[in-house]
Write a protein that holds these residues in place. Structure first.
Motif, mmCIF file in Angstrom:
data_model
loop_
_atom_site.group_PDB
_atom_site.id
_atom_site.type_symbol
_atom_site.label_atom_id
_atom_site.label_comp_id
_atom_site.label_asym_id
_atom_site.label_seq_id
_atom_site.Cartn_x
_atom_site.Cartn_y
_atom_site.Cartn_z
ATOM 1 N N GLN A 33 0.814 -1.224 0.000
ATOM 2 C CA GLN A 33 0.000 0.000 0.000
ATOM 3 C C GLN A 33 0.851 1.279 0.000
ATOM 4 O OE1 GLN A 33 -3.594 0.811 0.983
ATOM 5 N NE2 GLN A 33 -2.823 2.896 0.909
ATOM 6 N N HIS A 83 -3.261 -0.412 -3.815
ATOM 7 C CA HIS A 83 -4.371 -0.457 -2.866
ATOM 8 C C HIS A 83 -5.378 -1.516 -3.310
ATOM 9 C CE1 HIS A 83 -7.349 1.074 -0.019
ATOM 10 N NE2 HIS A 83 -8.229 1.071 -0.995
ATOM 11 N N ARG A 120 -4.097 -1.570 12.573
ATOM 12 C CA ARG A 120 -4.221 -0.127 12.757
ATOM 13 C C ARG A 120 -4.291 0.157 14.247
ATOM 14 N NH1 ARG A 120 -8.853 1.899 14.408
ATOM 15 N NH2 ARG A 120 -10.729 0.634 14.339
ATOM 16 N N HIS A 123 -7.727 4.719 18.175
ATOM 17 C CA HIS A 123 -7.581 6.150 18.382
ATOM 18 C C HIS A 123 -8.424 6.618 19.559
ATOM 19 C CE1 HIS A 123 -11.358 6.350 16.141
ATOM 20 N NE2 HIS A 123 -10.785 5.656 15.171
ATOM 21 N N THR A 139 -2.070 9.337 17.598
ATOM 22 C CA THR A 139 -1.768 7.969 17.987
ATOM 23 C C THR A 139 -0.245 7.873 18.026
ATOM 24 O OG1 THR A 139 -1.673 7.140 15.726
ATOM 25 C CG2 THR A 139 -3.820 7.072 16.814
ATOM 26 N N GLU A 142 1.319 7.661 14.696
ATOM 27 C CA GLU A 142 1.286 8.928 13.970
ATOM 28 C C GLU A 142 2.441 9.812 14.412
ATOM 29 O OE1 GLU A 142 -3.158 10.654 12.841
ATOM 30 O OE2 GLU A 142 -2.550 10.558 14.898
ATOM 31 N N TYR A 150 9.270 11.973 9.087
ATOM 32 C CA TYR A 150 9.115 13.307 8.511
ATOM 33 C C TYR A 150 9.835 14.409 9.286
ATOM 34 C CZ TYR A 150 5.746 11.110 5.451
ATOM 35 O OH TYR A 150 5.144 10.295 4.522
ATOM 36 N N ARG A 261 -10.527 -5.449 7.170
ATOM 37 C CA ARG A 261 -11.800 -5.095 6.523
ATOM 38 C C ARG A 261 -12.019 -5.846 5.215
ATOM 39 N NH1 ARG A 261 -13.135 1.159 5.912
ATOM 40 N NH2 ARG A 261 -14.234 0.523 4.050
ATOM 41 N N VAL B 404 -3.617 5.497 -3.609
ATOM 42 C CA VAL B 404 -4.573 5.679 -2.521
ATOM 43 C C VAL B 404 -3.836 6.129 -1.264
ATOM 44 C CG1 VAL B 404 -6.190 4.494 -0.984
ATOM 45 C CG2 VAL B 404 -6.278 4.080 -3.448
ATOM 46 N N ILE B 405 -4.297 7.229 -0.686
ATOM 47 C CA ILE B 405 -3.695 7.748 0.547
ATOM 48 C C ILE B 405 -4.588 7.404 1.741
ATOM 49 C CG2 ILE B 405 -2.948 9.834 1.775
ATOM 50 C CD1 ILE B 405 -1.164 9.540 -0.563
ATOM 51 N N ARG B 407 -6.829 5.020 3.222
ATOM 52 C CA ARG B 407 -7.177 3.621 2.953
ATOM 53 C C ARG B 407 -8.630 3.322 3.258
ATOM 54 N NH1 ARG B 407 -2.562 0.174 6.104
ATOM 55 N NH2 ARG B 407 -0.809 1.517 5.608
ATOM 56 N N CYS B 408 -9.122 3.899 4.346
ATOM 57 C CA CYS B 408 -10.469 3.540 4.791
ATOM 58 C C CYS B 408 -11.506 3.944 3.744
ATOM 59 C CB CYS B 408 -10.784 4.215 6.116
ATOM 60 S SG CYS B 408 -9.631 3.785 7.436
ATOM 61 N N HIS B 410 -10.716 4.966 0.569
ATOM 62 C CA HIS B 410 -10.117 4.790 -0.765
ATOM 63 C C HIS B 410 -9.951 6.135 -1.482
ATOM 64 C CE1 HIS B 410 -11.535 0.719 0.037
ATOM 65 N NE2 HIS B 410 -12.767 1.139 0.007
ATOM 66 N N GLU B 446 -12.555 4.672 9.410
ATOM 67 C CA GLU B 446 -12.379 3.924 10.640
ATOM 68 C C GLU B 446 -11.119 4.323 11.415
ATOM 69 O OE1 GLU B 446 -13.726 0.026 9.927
ATOM 70 O OE2 GLU B 446 -12.434 -0.806 11.490
ATOM 71 N N CYS B 447 -10.029 4.606 10.718
ATOM 72 C CA CYS B 447 -8.782 4.888 11.444
ATOM 73 C C CYS B 447 -8.685 6.346 11.834
ATOM 74 C CB CYS B 447 -7.564 4.430 10.640
ATOM 75 S SG CYS B 447 -6.924 5.655 9.469
ATOM 76 N N GLN B 448 -9.631 7.186 11.379
ATOM 77 C CA GLN B 448 -9.662 8.606 11.723
ATOM 78 C C GLN B 448 -8.336 9.302 11.432
ATOM 79 O OE1 GLN B 448 -12.308 10.718 12.930
ATOM 80 N NE2 GLN B 448 -13.375 9.019 11.952
ATOM 81 N N SER B 450 -5.235 7.975 11.321
ATOM 82 C CA SER B 450 -3.954 7.553 11.895
ATOM 83 C C SER B 450 -3.032 6.969 10.824
ATOM 84 C CB SER B 450 -4.136 6.609 13.081
ATOM 85 O OG SER B 450 -4.860 5.476 12.741
ATOM 86 N N PHE B 451 -3.580 6.476 9.725
ATOM 87 C CA PHE B 451 -2.713 6.026 8.624
ATOM 88 C C PHE B 451 -2.325 7.164 7.680
ATOM 89 C CE2 PHE B 451 -4.432 1.541 8.989
ATOM 90 C CZ PHE B 451 -3.217 1.004 9.358
ATOM 91 N N MET B 453 -3.106 10.826 7.890
ATOM 92 C CA MET B 453 -3.084 12.249 8.227
ATOM 93 C C MET B 453 -1.720 12.872 7.929
ATOM 94 S SD MET B 453 -2.461 14.746 10.613
ATOM 95 C CE MET B 453 -2.100 14.017 12.199
ATOM 96 N N VAL B 454 -0.658 12.183 8.332
ATOM 97 C CA VAL B 454 0.672 12.762 8.139
ATOM 98 C C VAL B 454 1.002 12.877 6.647
ATOM 99 C CG1 VAL B 454 3.117 12.511 8.677
ATOM 100 C CG2 VAL B 454 1.429 11.883 10.390
ATOM 101 N N ARG B 455 0.567 11.901 5.883
ATOM 102 C CA ARG B 455 0.865 11.964 4.436
ATOM 103 C C ARG B 455 0.081 13.093 3.772
ATOM 104 N NH1 ARG B 455 0.147 6.092 2.172
ATOM 105 N NH2 ARG B 455 1.391 6.768 0.390
#
Lengths: 406, 493, 117
Positions: A33, A83, A120, A123, A139, A142, A150, A261, B404-405, B407-408, B410, B446-448, B450-451, B453-455
């Motif tokens: 991904q 993805h 994951r 949160h 998190t 994060e 970064y 999922r 895709v950035i 994921r939840c 898409h 779902e991850c709000q 956390s996967f 946001m930084v990207r």
């Protein structure tokens, strides 16, 4: 082109699975991904990786690079920024993976799948923290990616929720870079991390609040203070024990959830105690030819275990592809006895040596791990440390029950 | 000669007024908004419902009653013209007790009087068939097929983009410091960025409309914030196919249960009256969320204890008499559009036309229609939602659409870059995660975040040419970091 | 002065008690193995830790690259090490294993990168 094995997720478990599947003669493809291989290891810049598997203590990126180099030298193909939108199982040996990738939408056909997409993080909303939604709530992962991928310093005064390894390791990273970690808040009456990581609290003079929980965040644009309180043995807030802690950052390290999922949408059975799929000893899910390993299977504390599971799943996936399926078995369910929160695998067949991974519910000293009729003495069992035990074929009983007793 | 109109407030109401007024050649329309993006006040956090219009008593609340029904009809066109995500799911107002049934008949009559089409009462048996999973205590319902749902923060963005396309000028991060009045006429607005001469000032300042009104000496109303809290659940937890309401109370429409436009089960709101100085108190509370859950379970008993992915609170501006305050004031050129509480979102397009009529009727302005006015606005293409062949073409034309950035949900890098372009189109100055979220849906799964946001922050930093730590969550003061990684260790010189 | 240290040599987690006077160890108690005793003494007299951080890099894959010390460093020197590193900026490409600081502060370790940049 029909692959024997497509590995979904190019972290440690996936890379190990792909290498193994390739070595066993399978035609393999890795889908990742992110824009790079190695998964979460690339941001885990601390040592502690590979002690069991390699007998060597490496940092996350170093451990990952061993596998990445191997994948490259074996010319195993991989697609980055890939993805997975959907998996379709047309026939037991015909699976279609629908992809969005920079080169276009692609349908990839394969006989078997090893799913190693990781986990994951839970949160703040999931653990019931209320109050203001402001900047400065991260998190642990994060914050880790902000800092160590970064190069951003997230804050100056940090409160950490959760005393698991990820939280403690971030406490160290933040302290090393000059932040003040004002506390680690743990819901349970005992710490969640490995002993070697608990030293971090002493090193940086960080208070540990056991049997406490964070209730509320207050701030305008950014976190200004956080309310916490003591909890009783049922995890309920004890009224009158609330107090505010001044900080500009709240780090949530409240545990991981397998990222399944895509598997759920296939109707694959999920074990609520692990959050991952139900598997047999080949790490095959309830969908024939779909295998799973690493943190998508169960949250591991050591990368070594994720790799071990990856290799197993990779090997079995090739066997599945080459033989047109795995032979049906007379499966023995692994029953959870006293003080066992979860155990992997869920079914064994009694004809091979198997490795069990399990976690206790409560800490026990001088414990006995009972597996079938075999007893293993273990000086200390804690929920923080996953137990890994090899069971010989002759020690497998019917029924087969696992128990941790004092 | 052209007439300078300044709208205070870039929420759904200000945006709708601007869009309607952008049709006229002789109006020069400006919007000023104190936040760093549009739609971040009352418009951001609400139930996102397009109400039917049966609930508002035309005797007590004549404006609400007439504008809600008109607004509902207008939205059916606006969502298409502006490509706003929506679903016309219909609603069921549920009776749990016998006296509720009587109340539903009253609502039905009122709805008919207000002009709500196609409503009918549903008996227990049909109700259970219409909505499997509903509480077994439900004895009947009022079925309102015209109720819909939209993605409400995105709606404001869509309307503003269309207004800007049609010549409206928008000034973000611009707070009103004072309004100049002389000889009983509005002259203009003082802002930190300078004085804006205006012939007409339209006060659509949401929660702060009373304070803006005071600036021209009109203090006949005060607004009280009323807080509503919500919970959103992960995918896979079943929600109803229709919007479920309890039988309403005089104070509110009650805690509703719905599957929101993104496909998640959403419940809320409660209704908590706040002090006047708590207009920025958007904090969720443990008690409030508990109240919402208990209320929602009365209608939808299957809501599990776990599976919440998001909680949030919104504030509604509660006017003293319950009805909207929309009128030309005695200060010539000053129009109050205040106290736009529920059903404000529904009414917004109708308020736009209502205000236009005020300009004509009360101010006696002659409005000259434009020869060329653009009714349409294209949404950012959702890569995951389009047919395979089209998606493939898009990706081949621009590879970022294949990356895709989020994921939840898409959401691709290309869509995020599109959002940045749209932000710049309406002069968003401060890059923020929320601006991307409200244009694409990224970070709302779902991850709000956390996967991803930084990207996303990294993309914003690149596109805005700022360091990553200066990217914000929701505008100035919510920066993601305090500096580079060495900033606390470097010797201070 | 008495110290109570939770041993990390093995999962047993003995709470080893060490008593010192004038910088000298007087007694060590509550340990179950010689490795534990050794660890506790070292932990009191000269505690060392693995060291890890990141260094800024221009034109790399990420804005920073991860680094580590080639061996454990005295606990008390870690802060000064991060201060030293805060002034370092590398220019990509930097392969993993590149020495960023050679024998800093005479600690007899190097600071090396741990991923490619």
């Amino acid at each position: 082109m029909i692959y024997d094995v497509v590995v979904i997720g190019g972290g440690p478990a996936g890379l190990a699975a792909a290498i193994k599947a390739h070595e066993e003669g399978g035609k393999v493809l890795i889908l990742e991904q992110a824009e790079y291989l190695g998964g979460i290891l690339q941001q885990c810049i601390h040592p502690g990786f590979g002690i069991h598997y390699l007998g060597e203590d490496l940092t996350g990126p170093e451990f990952a690079s061993l596998f990445i180099e191997k994948v490259r030298s074996l010319n195993i193909p991989y697609i980055l920024s890939a993805h997975v939108m959907k998996i379709e199982i047309m026939l037991p040996l015909a699976k279609k993976i629908q992809l969005i990738a920079p080169k276009g939408t692609k349908d990839i056909e394969t006989k078997a799948i090893v799913y190693t997409a990781g986990a994951r993080e839970k949160h703040g909303f999931e653990i019931g923290i209320t109050g203001d939604r402001v900047s400065g709530i991260y998190t642990a992962g994060e914050a880790q990616s902000l800092m160590d991928l970064y190069g951003v310093m997230p804050g100056k005064r940090v409160l950490i929720v959760g005393s698991g390894d990820v939280g403690l390791i971030m406490a160290r990273r933040l302290s090393l870079e000059g932040a003040r970690v004002v506390g680690v808040v743990e819901l349970m009456p005992y710490p969640g991390g490995l002993a070697r990581n608990l030293v971090i609290l002493r090193d940086f003079n960080i208070p540990l609040y056991l049997s406490h929980r964070v209730l509320e965040v207050h701030g305008r644009g950014r976190v200004e203070r956080v309310k916490m309180a003591r909890v009783n043995s049922k995890g309920k807030t004890i009224p009158g024990t609330e107090r505010w802690i001044e900080c500009d950052t709240l780090l949530i390290s409240a545990g991981l959830v397998p990222d399944v999922r895509v598997l759920e949408s296939l109707g694959i059975r999920i074990d609520p105690s692990t959050g991952g799929p139900v598997v047999n000893e080949f790490l095959e899910t309830t969908a024939p030819g779909v295998f799973v390993a690493g943190n998508s299977l169960v949250i591991n504390d050591l990368v070594d275990y994720a790799v071990e599971q990856g290799e197993r799943a990779g090997m079995q996936a090739v066997r599945y592809a080459k033989n047109g399926g795995l032979p049906s078995m007379n499966w023995i369910p692994v029953e959870k006895g006293g003080n066992v929160r979860c155990v992997i695998p869920h079914y064994i067949n009694g004809e091979n040596e198997v490795i069990l991974y399990l976690r206790a519910r409560k800490p026990v000293k001088d414990a006995t791990l009972v597996t079938g009729k075999k007893m293993h003495k273990i000086p200390v069992v804690t929920p923080a440390e996953m137990l890994r035990v090899k069971i010989k074929k002759e020690d497998i009983t019917r029924p087969f029950k696992v128990e941790v007793s004092p | 000669m052209s007439i300078r109109v300044t709208i205070v407030g870039g929420g759904i109401v200000g945006a709708s007024i601007a869009r309607v007024l952008s049709r006229y050649e002789n109006l020069k329309v400006h919007i000023i908004e104190k936040m760093s993006d549009v739609g971040w006040g009352v418009s951001k956090a609400n139930t996102a419902l397009i109400h039917g219009g049966y609930d508002d008593d035309p005797q007590k609340y004549p404006l609400r009653a007439s504008l809600c029904v008109k607004g509902n009809r207008l939205w059916q066109k606006w969502v298409k013209d502006l490509e706003i995500p929506h679903v016309w799911s219909g609603a069921l107002i549920i009776a749990l007790q016998n006296e509720d049934i009587k109340h539903l008949s009253t609502l039905l009559e009122r709805g008919i009087r207000n002009g709500v089409p196609e409503m009918r009462l549903v008996e227990k048996e049909e109700l259970q068939a219409l909505q499997p999973g509903i509480a077994s205590e439900a004895t009947g319902a009022l079925y309102v097929p015209t109720v819909g749902q939209i993605a409400s923060p995105r709606a404001t963005v869509a309307i503003i983009e269309n207004a800007v396309k049609n010549g409206v000028k928008i000034h973000l991060e611009t707070e009103v410091q004072g309004i100049k009045v002389s000889d009983g006429e509005v002259k203009g607005i003082q802002t930190p960025r300078g004085f804006m001469e205006s012939d007409v000032v339209i006060n659509a300042a949401g929660l702060y409309a009373d304070e803006i009104s005071r600036m021209v000496g009109l203090d006949y109303f005060t607004l009280r914030p009323r807080k509503g809290e919500y919970l959103i659940y992960r995918h896979g937890i079943p929600g109803p196919t229709r919007v479920l309401f309890p039988t309403p109370t005089p104070k509110s429409k009650g805690i509703i249960v719905t599957t929101e436009v993104g496909g998640h089960l959403m419940i809320g709101p409660n209704a908590q009256d706040m002090e006047r100085d708590e207009k920025d108190n958007l904090a969720t509370t443990e008690e409030g969320l508990k109240e919402v859950l208990q209320g929602a379970r009365k209608l939808w008993p299957g809501i599990p204890d776990r599976g919440v992915i998001r909680t949030f609170a919104g504030l509604r501006p509660e006017p003293p008499n319950g009805d909207f305050i929309i009128r030309a004031e005695e200060v010539w050129g000053f129009i109050n559009v205040a106290g736009i509480r529920s059903p404000g979102l529904t009414s917004a397009p109708a308020i736009g036309y209502f205000v236009r009529d005020i300009l004509r009727r009360d101010l006696g302005l002659k409005l000259v229609p434009k020869r060329r006015w653009y009714p349409r606005r294209r949404d950012i293409t959702r890569i995951a939602a389009i047919p395979d062949a089209q998606r493939d073409r898009k990706i081949r034309a621009r590879s970022e659409y294949g990356q895709v950035i989020c994921r939840c949900n898409h959401i691709t890098k290309g869509e995020i870059l599109d959002a940045v372009e749209r932000m710049k189109y309406i002069n968003v100055k401060t890059p923020s995660i929320d601006s991307v979220k409200f244009r694409t849906g990224a970070t709302s799964g779902e991850c709000q975040g956390s996967f991803c946001m930084v990207r996303i922050a990294m993309l914003l930093a690149q596109e805005y040419g700022v360091p990553l730590w200066n990217v914000t969550l929701k505008g100035p003061g919510s920066e993601l970091g305090i500096g580079d990684i060495n900033s606390l260790r470097r010797e201070k010189k | 002065m008495k110290y109570a240290l939770t041993c990390i040599v093995c999962p047993l987690g003995c709470v080893i008690e060490v008593e010192i006077k004038n910088g000298e160890i007087i007694s060590v108690a509550n340990y179950k193995c010689p490795r534990g005793k050794e660890w506790a003494i070292e932990e009191i007299l000269s505690p060392v830790r693995p060291f890890m951080s990141v260094v800024r890099v221009i034109g790399g894959i990420f804005p920073v690259v991860s680094v580590k010390s080639t061996g454990p460093v005295p606990k008390e020197n870690m802060k000064d090490l991060t201060k030293l590193l805060s002034n370092v900026v590398l220019q990509a490409p930097v392969p993993a294993g590149t020495v960023v600081l050679h024998n800093p502060m005479g600690l007899k370790v190097d600071i090396v990168t741990t991923r490619d940049a």
